[in-house]
Design a protein around this motif. Sequence first.
Motif, PDB file in Angstrom:
ATOM      1  N   ASP A 160       0.811  -1.211   0.000  1.00  0.00           N
ATOM      2  CA  ASP A 160       0.000   0.000   0.000  1.00  0.00           C
ATOM      3  C   ASP A 160       0.852   1.272   0.000  1.00  0.00           C
ATOM      4  OD1 ASP A 160      -2.297  -1.486  -0.039  1.00  0.00           O
ATOM      5  OD2 ASP A 160      -2.655  -1.373   2.131  1.00  0.00           O
ATOM      6  N   ALA A 161       1.964   1.257   0.713  1.00  0.00           N
ATOM      7  CA  ALA A 161       2.796   2.460   0.792  1.00  0.00           C
ATOM      8  C   ALA A 161       3.366   2.842  -0.576  1.00  0.00           C
ATOM      9  CB  ALA A 161       3.935   2.245   1.791  1.00  0.00           C
ATOM     10  N   TRP A 162       3.717   1.853  -1.378  1.00  0.00           N
ATOM     11  CA  TRP A 162       4.188   2.133  -2.741  1.00  0.00           C
ATOM     12  C   TRP A 162       3.044   2.709  -3.572  1.00  0.00           C
ATOM     13  CZ3 TRP A 162       8.765   2.613  -4.975  1.00  0.00           C
ATOM     14  CH2 TRP A 162       9.887   2.012  -4.394  1.00  0.00           C
ATOM     15  N   THR A 163       1.872   2.109  -3.497  1.00  0.00           N
ATOM     16  CA  THR A 163       0.729   2.586  -4.267  1.00  0.00           C
ATOM     17  C   THR A 163       0.397   4.032  -3.902  1.00  0.00           C
ATOM     18  OG1 THR A 163      -0.164   0.345  -4.353  1.00  0.00           O
ATOM     19  CG2 THR A 163      -1.678   2.145  -4.856  1.00  0.00           C
ATOM     20  N   PHE A 164       0.447   4.345  -2.612  1.00  0.00           N
ATOM     21  CA  PHE A 164       0.173   5.708  -2.146  1.00  0.00           C
ATOM     22  C   PHE A 164       1.167   6.696  -2.750  1.00  0.00           C
ATOM     23  CE2 PHE A 164       0.736   9.160   0.956  1.00  0.00           C
ATOM     24  CZ  PHE A 164      -0.571   9.625   1.043  1.00  0.00           C
ATOM     25  N   ALA A 165       2.456   6.333  -2.749  1.00  0.00           N
ATOM     26  CA  ALA A 165       3.491   7.227  -3.275  1.00  0.00           C
ATOM     27  C   ALA A 165       3.388   7.398  -4.781  1.00  0.00           C
ATOM     28  CB  ALA A 165       4.869   6.696  -2.904  1.00  0.00           C
ATOM     29  N   MET A 166       2.863   6.389  -5.463  1.00  0.00           N
ATOM     30  CA  MET A 166       2.827   6.409  -6.922  1.00  0.00           C
ATOM     31  C   MET A 166       1.482   6.868  -7.475  1.00  0.00           C
ATOM     32  SD  MET A 166       4.807   2.778  -7.496  1.00  0.00           S
ATOM     33  CE  MET A 166       4.713   2.817  -9.302  1.00  0.00           C
ATOM     34  N   ALA A 167       0.566   7.263  -6.640  1.00  0.00           N
ATOM     35  CA  ALA A 167      -0.766   7.649  -7.099  1.00  0.00           C
ATOM     36  C   ALA A 167      -0.827   9.104  -7.555  1.00  0.00           C
ATOM     37  CB  ALA A 167      -1.789   7.405  -5.999  1.00  0.00           C
ATOM     38  N   ARG A 168       0.271   9.844  -7.399  1.00  0.00           N
ATOM     39  CA  ARG A 168       0.316  11.244  -7.816  1.00  0.00           C
ATOM     40  C   ARG A 168       1.035  11.373  -9.154  1.00  0.00           C
ATOM     41  NH1 ARG A 168      -1.390   9.824  -2.821  1.00  0.00           N
ATOM     42  NH2 ARG A 168      -1.921  11.614  -1.516  1.00  0.00           N
ATOM     43  N   ASN A 169       0.829  12.506  -9.809  1.00  0.00           N
ATOM     44  CA  ASN A 169       1.598  12.796 -11.009  1.00  0.00           C
ATOM     45  C   ASN A 169       3.056  13.024 -10.630  1.00  0.00           C
ATOM     46  OD1 ASN A 169      -0.537  12.669 -12.830  1.00  0.00           O
ATOM     47  ND2 ASN A 169      -1.069  14.828 -12.545  1.00  0.00           N
ATOM     48  N   GLY A 170       3.940  12.227 -11.186  1.00  0.00           N
ATOM     49  CA  GLY A 170       5.369  12.386 -10.906  1.00  0.00           C
ATOM     50  C   GLY A 170       5.970  13.452 -11.794  1.00  0.00           C
ATOM     51  N   VAL A 171       5.669  14.709 -11.495  1.00  0.00           N
ATOM     52  CA  VAL A 171       6.026  15.808 -12.395  1.00  0.00           C
ATOM     53  C   VAL A 171       7.535  16.007 -12.511  1.00  0.00           C
ATOM     54  CG1 VAL A 171       3.834  17.006 -12.070  1.00  0.00           C
ATOM     55  CG2 VAL A 171       5.745  17.483 -10.517  1.00  0.00           C
ATOM     56  N   GLY A 172       8.292  15.432 -11.598  1.00  0.00           N
ATOM     57  CA  GLY A 172       9.748  15.558 -11.704  1.00  0.00           C
ATOM     58  C   GLY A 172      10.356  14.639 -12.743  1.00  0.00           C
ATOM     59  N   SER A 173       9.569  13.726 -13.286  1.00  0.00           N
ATOM     60  CA  SER A 173      10.067  12.756 -14.257  1.00  0.00           C
ATOM     61  C   SER A 173       9.853  13.247 -15.679  1.00  0.00           C
ATOM     62  CB  SER A 173       9.359  11.407 -14.071  1.00  0.00           C
ATOM     63  OG  SER A 173       9.753  10.492 -15.075  1.00  0.00           O
TER      64      SER A 173
END
Length: 243
Positions: free
Chosen positions: A120-133
């Motif tokens: 779940d912690a990975w999913t939470f971190a990855m649920a946003r737009n990764g605008v730095g990428s």
Amino acid sequence: MQERQTHEFAAQTTATVRTVCPDAPDWIAEVSTHKGAWRAAIAARDDKPAVLAIDGRRLLRLKVSYECTTSTRHSYILVEKSAFILLPAKGSEPLVRLEYLRHPQSDVPCCHLQVHAHRDAWTFAMARNGVGSRRRSVATRASAERAPQLSDVHFPVGGPRLRPTLEDFLEMLIHDLGVDHSDDAIAVLARHRQGWRIDQARAVISSLPDIAADVLRSAGYTVSPPDGEDRPSTDPGAWLARY
């Protein structure tokens, strides 16, 4: 020469995999030339996976493949792509993948590990737009039509020269999962790993002749550069800084 090397590489791959699966299929090399470019694909016959057992129970499957080409600088074959894929006994989704791409697209590391799991912690971190990428799939992830997965993350592992080998991958399965193996498996894997690392050491040294000469001089050797036009041209930046 390259074709002979490729068939020897296929035979060694077979011997390596059979340390953990004695009835594994033969790995074969298929050589082709397209628009003047020499290529070789090394894979198990009919793409058949090796079946791995733990305490006699056939629980895992292993797929190993390579794509090779030639170099303009030396007579040895180059690995363009490789993939070591561990799957459960049933099902098509891998458990883990260790892949190498000599010329990766987008900003993925050339050698990377992808783990197919959930937390779940990975999913939470990855649920946003990764605008730095710079990768569009990451920068617009929040609007994707599927949930992010841990397997979307490419963990870098060693780059083009210092990447893990098939022997490392198989020995990990022995030590961490306890897969069944031959009595001499660890010794065979160590011997094959040593050969691979010697070849990689040669490649590193040949790409960094000035540094190699400095190290040898500091150890007491007498080293002289080749004369004028005979001096090899090198571009260490081609791999030293690669992601």
